[in-house]
Motif scaffolding. Structure first.
Motif, PDB file in Angstrom:
ATOM      1  N   LEU A 228      14.741   8.202  -0.623  1.00 58.63           N
ATOM      2  CA  LEU A 228      13.831   9.230  -0.119  1.00 58.63           C
ATOM      3  C   LEU A 228      14.251  10.653  -0.539  1.00 58.63           C
ATOM      4  N   PRO A 229      15.541  11.016  -0.432  1.00 57.01           N
ATOM      5  CA  PRO A 229      15.908  12.387  -0.852  1.00 57.01           C
ATOM      6  C   PRO A 229      15.630  12.661  -2.326  1.00 57.01           C
ATOM      7  N   TYR A 230      15.673  11.620  -3.155  1.00 61.04           N
ATOM      8  CA  TYR A 230      15.345  11.815  -4.573  1.00 61.04           C
ATOM      9  C   TYR A 230      13.859  12.163  -4.719  1.00 61.04           C
ATOM     10  N   ALA A 231      13.015  11.433  -4.006  1.00 56.69           N
ATOM     11  CA  ALA A 231      11.565  11.697  -4.096  1.00 56.69           C
ATOM     12  C   ALA A 231      11.245  13.104  -3.611  1.00 56.69           C
ATOM     13  N   VAL A 232      11.897  13.520  -2.519  1.00 55.68           N
ATOM     14  CA  VAL A 232      11.674  14.865  -1.980  1.00 55.68           C
ATOM     15  C   VAL A 232      12.190  15.904  -2.979  1.00 55.68           C
ATOM     16  N   GLY A 233      13.389  15.664  -3.514  1.00 52.90           N
ATOM     17  CA  GLY A 233      13.981  16.597  -4.481  1.00 52.90           C
ATOM     18  C   GLY A 233      13.125  16.729  -5.732  1.00 52.90           C
ATOM     19  N   LEU A 234      12.569  15.597  -6.178  1.00 57.34           N
ATOM     20  CA  LEU A 234      11.690  15.612  -7.353  1.00 57.34           C
ATOM     21  C   LEU A 234      10.447  16.469  -7.074  1.00 57.34           C
ATOM     22  N   ALA A 235       9.862  16.274  -5.903  1.00 59.41           N
ATOM     23  CA  ALA A 235       8.651  17.038  -5.538  1.00 59.41           C
ATOM     24  C   ALA A 235       8.965  18.531  -5.480  1.00 59.41           C
ATOM     25  N   GLU A 236      10.102  18.875  -4.898  1.00 59.98           N
ATOM     26  CA  GLU A 236      10.488  20.289  -4.790  1.00 59.98           C
ATOM     27  C   GLU A 236      10.723  20.865  -6.186  1.00 59.98           C
ATOM     28  N   ARG A 237      11.469  20.113  -7.003  1.00 66.23           N
ATOM     29  CA  ARG A 237      11.812  20.568  -8.349  1.00 66.23           C
ATOM     30  C   ARG A 237      10.564  20.761  -9.217  1.00 66.23           C
ATOM     31  N   ALA A 238       9.590  19.855  -9.054  1.00 64.62           N
ATOM     32  CA  ALA A 238       8.410  19.864  -9.927  1.00 64.62           C
ATOM     33  C   ALA A 238       7.318  20.812  -9.428  1.00 64.62           C
ATOM     34  N   GLY A 239       7.539  21.474  -8.303  1.00 73.59           N
ATOM     35  CA  GLY A 239       6.540  22.425  -7.803  1.00 73.59           C
ATOM     36  C   GLY A 239       5.308  21.750  -7.216  1.00 73.59           C
ATOM     37  N   VAL A 240       5.512  20.558  -6.643  1.00 71.13           N
ATOM     38  CA  VAL A 240       4.403  19.790  -6.060  1.00 71.13           C
ATOM     39  C   VAL A 240       3.963  20.437  -4.743  1.00 71.13           C
ATOM     40  N   ARG A 241       2.666  20.392  -4.446  1.00 71.27           N
ATOM     41  CA  ARG A 241       2.177  20.978  -3.198  1.00 71.27           C
ATOM     42  C   ARG A 241       2.368  20.014  -2.018  1.00 71.27           C
ATOM     43  N   GLN A 242       2.066  18.738  -2.256  1.00 72.05           N
ATOM     44  CA  GLN A 242       2.222  17.763  -1.172  1.00 72.05           C
ATOM     45  C   GLN A 242       2.794  16.454  -1.706  1.00 72.05           C
ATOM     46  N   LEU A 243       3.838  15.963  -1.039  1.00 73.39           N
ATOM     47  CA  LEU A 243       4.416  14.663  -1.393  1.00 73.39           C
ATOM     48  C   LEU A 243       3.889  13.619  -0.419  1.00 73.39           C
ATOM     49  N   VAL A 244       3.290  12.553  -0.973  1.00 72.47           N
ATOM     50  CA  VAL A 244       2.886  11.427  -0.133  1.00 72.47           C
ATOM     51  C   VAL A 244       3.813  10.267  -0.460  1.00 72.47           C
ATOM     52  N   VAL A 245       4.639   9.909   0.501  1.00 70.33           N
ATOM     53  CA  VAL A 245       5.613   8.833   0.293  1.00 70.33           C
ATOM     54  C   VAL A 245       4.922   7.497   0.537  1.00 70.33           C
ATOM     55  N   THR A 246       5.120   6.556  -0.396  1.00 67.20           N
ATOM     56  CA  THR A 246       4.472   5.250  -0.271  1.00 67.20           C
ATOM     57  C   THR A 246       5.474   4.142  -0.625  1.00 67.20           C
ATOM     58  N   HIS A 247       4.955   2.891  -0.787  1.00 66.10           N
ATOM     59  CA  HIS A 247       5.809   1.752  -1.132  1.00 66.10           C
ATOM     60  C   HIS A 247       6.883   1.568  -0.054  1.00 66.10           C
ATOM     61  N   HIS A 248       6.438   1.588   1.225  1.00 60.57           N
ATOM     62  CA  HIS A 248       7.376   1.475   2.338  1.00 60.57           C
ATOM     63  C   HIS A 248       8.057   0.108   2.322  1.00 60.57           C
ATOM     64  N   SER A 249       9.304   0.108   2.754  1.00 61.84           N
ATOM     65  CA  SER A 249      10.066  -1.139   2.826  1.00 61.84           C
ATOM     66  C   SER A 249       9.397  -2.112   3.793  1.00 61.84           C
ATOM     67  N   PRO A 250       9.309  -3.408   3.415  1.00 57.43           N
ATOM     68  CA  PRO A 250       8.722  -4.397   4.331  1.00 57.43           C
ATOM     69  C   PRO A 250       9.581  -4.580   5.597  1.00 57.43           C
ATOM     70  N   ALA A 251      10.802  -4.065   5.564  1.00 54.36           N
ATOM     71  CA  ALA A 251      11.691  -4.200   6.727  1.00 54.36           C
ATOM     72  C   ALA A 251      11.478  -3.090   7.746  1.00 54.36           C
ATOM     73  N   ARG A 252      10.652  -2.086   7.411  1.00 57.80           N
ATOM     74  CA  ARG A 252      10.549  -0.881   8.242  1.00 57.80           C
ATOM     75  C   ARG A 252       9.334  -0.966   9.169  1.00 57.80           C
ATOM     76  N   SER A 253       9.564  -0.860  10.471  1.00 57.75           N
ATOM     77  CA  SER A 253       8.466  -0.896  11.445  1.00 57.75           C
ATOM     78  C   SER A 253       7.763   0.459  11.500  1.00 57.75           C
ATOM     79  N   ASP A 254       6.597   0.497  12.156  1.00 55.49           N
ATOM     80  CA  ASP A 254       5.855   1.751  12.335  1.00 55.49           C
ATOM     81  C   ASP A 254       6.724   2.816  12.994  1.00 55.49           C
ATOM     82  N   ASP A 255       7.422   2.427  14.044  1.00 56.33           N
ATOM     83  CA  ASP A 255       8.246   3.407  14.770  1.00 56.33           C
ATOM     84  C   ASP A 255       9.352   3.961  13.882  1.00 56.33           C
ATOM     85  N   GLN A 256       9.952   3.095  13.099  1.00 54.42           N
ATOM     86  CA  GLN A 256      11.002   3.568  12.186  1.00 54.42           C
ATOM     87  C   GLN A 256      10.425   4.522  11.136  1.00 54.42           C
TER      88      GLN A 256
END
Ligand SMILES: [Zn+2]
Ligand SMILES: [Zn+2]
Length: 286
Positions: A228-256
């Motif tokens: 996750l920090p790589y994706a955020v860092g990439l978005a910041e570095r590239a001057g992106v306006r909004q990062l939408v994180v996807t491809h969530h781990s199948p192990a991760r619940s909604d609350d997590q």
């Protein structure tokens, strides 16, 4: 552009009460011009493609389906997309073909759609289908949208990311991608790959996979993903306006996911949201 999310889970579909808010279907996103009713461009064909089918109803699909790569979670919805398995459908399917191999695009797809793995092949689908390679670095046009692809490092075969613009706004889609080496780079999560920077540069929306956290670097390495920090860092570095994180781990619940998303949004200089099934992001100023 208008980006709609039909499947946001990575690796394998999940179901159950703890996954209902983000959704359990695998990678599938459609892109359209703001104001367009029917999407003509679909990126990836995971099991989320069935959710788009529901949206289209009895309308046949006429457009392009472009795959980022051939892993199960990006292809398994294809034979179940009824609007494309339809006499009046016209589908231009693009997928990355290994330039060193001797298979063409249709043969690559047949690798995952043939007995004994699956009862029917690509040519058994209804409608008119064409199958083609993804040529990198050269833009092509899909119904008023300009699409360009670049090869990105992942694991287990060729993978690409896409950049789509309608002339006024731009989205980038890089679901499965890893740095060429873990550790090092400006933030210690691996150097930002030039292809990922080129895809994301000044984009209004970057859709990027990040199924692993900083503490899970070893797992990210094993499956060829970023943290996750790589994706955020990439978005910041590239001057992106909004990062939408996807491809969530199948192990991760909604609350997590809620908790991780909240922390990421609070600690980033770029707007961060976590994708949910059937969510739409529009770049049109409101
Ligand atoms: Zn994947
Ligand atoms: Zn993959």
């Amino acid at each position: 552009v208008k980006v709609s999310f039909w499947g946001v889970r990575g690796s394998t579909p999940v179901s159950g009460a703890e996954f209902v808010r983000y959704g359990g279907s695998t990678s599938c996103v459609s892109v359209a011009r703001d104001g367009d009713e029917l999407p003509r461009l679909v990126l990836d064909a995971g099991t989320g493609l069935r959710n788009l089918a529901r949206q289209l109803g009895s309308e046949p699909f006429r457009g392009t389906i472009a795959l980022s790569h051939m892993h199960w979670d990006h292809t398994q919805g294809l034979p179940f997309f009824r609007p494309a398995d339809h006499d009046a459908a016209t589908v231009d399917l693009r997928l990355p073909v290994d330039p060193d191999g001797d298979l063409d695009a249709e043969q690559v797809l047949s690798g995952v759609m043939q007995p004994p793995f699956f009862p029917i092949g690509p040519r058994d689908l209804g409608g008119t289908w064409t199958f083609g390679d993804v040529e990198c670095g050269r833009a092509w046009s899909v119904d008023g949208l300009s699409v360009v692809a670049h090869d990105v490092p992942h694991k287990g075969g060729r993978a690409v990311g896409y950049r789509v613009t309608d002339g006024t706004s731009t989205m980038a889609y890089v679901p499965d991608h890893r740095p060429t080496a873990f550790g090092g780079g400006d933030d210690g999560f691996g150097a930002y790959h030039p292809a990922a920077i080129a895809l994301a540069a000044d984009a209004d929306v970057l859709v990027h996979g990040a199924p692993f956290l900083a503490a899970e670097l070893e797992l990210a390495d094993r499956y060829g993903h970023t943290t996750l920090p790589y994706a955020v860092g990439l978005a910041e570095r590239a001057g992106v306006r909004q990062l939408v994180v996807t491809h969530h781990s199948p192990a991760r619940s909604d609350d997590q996911l809620d908790e991780i998303a909240e922390r990421a949004a609070a600690s980033s200089s770029v707007a961060v949201v976590f994708a949910r099934e059937e969510m739409t992001v529009s770049t049109r100023p409101s």
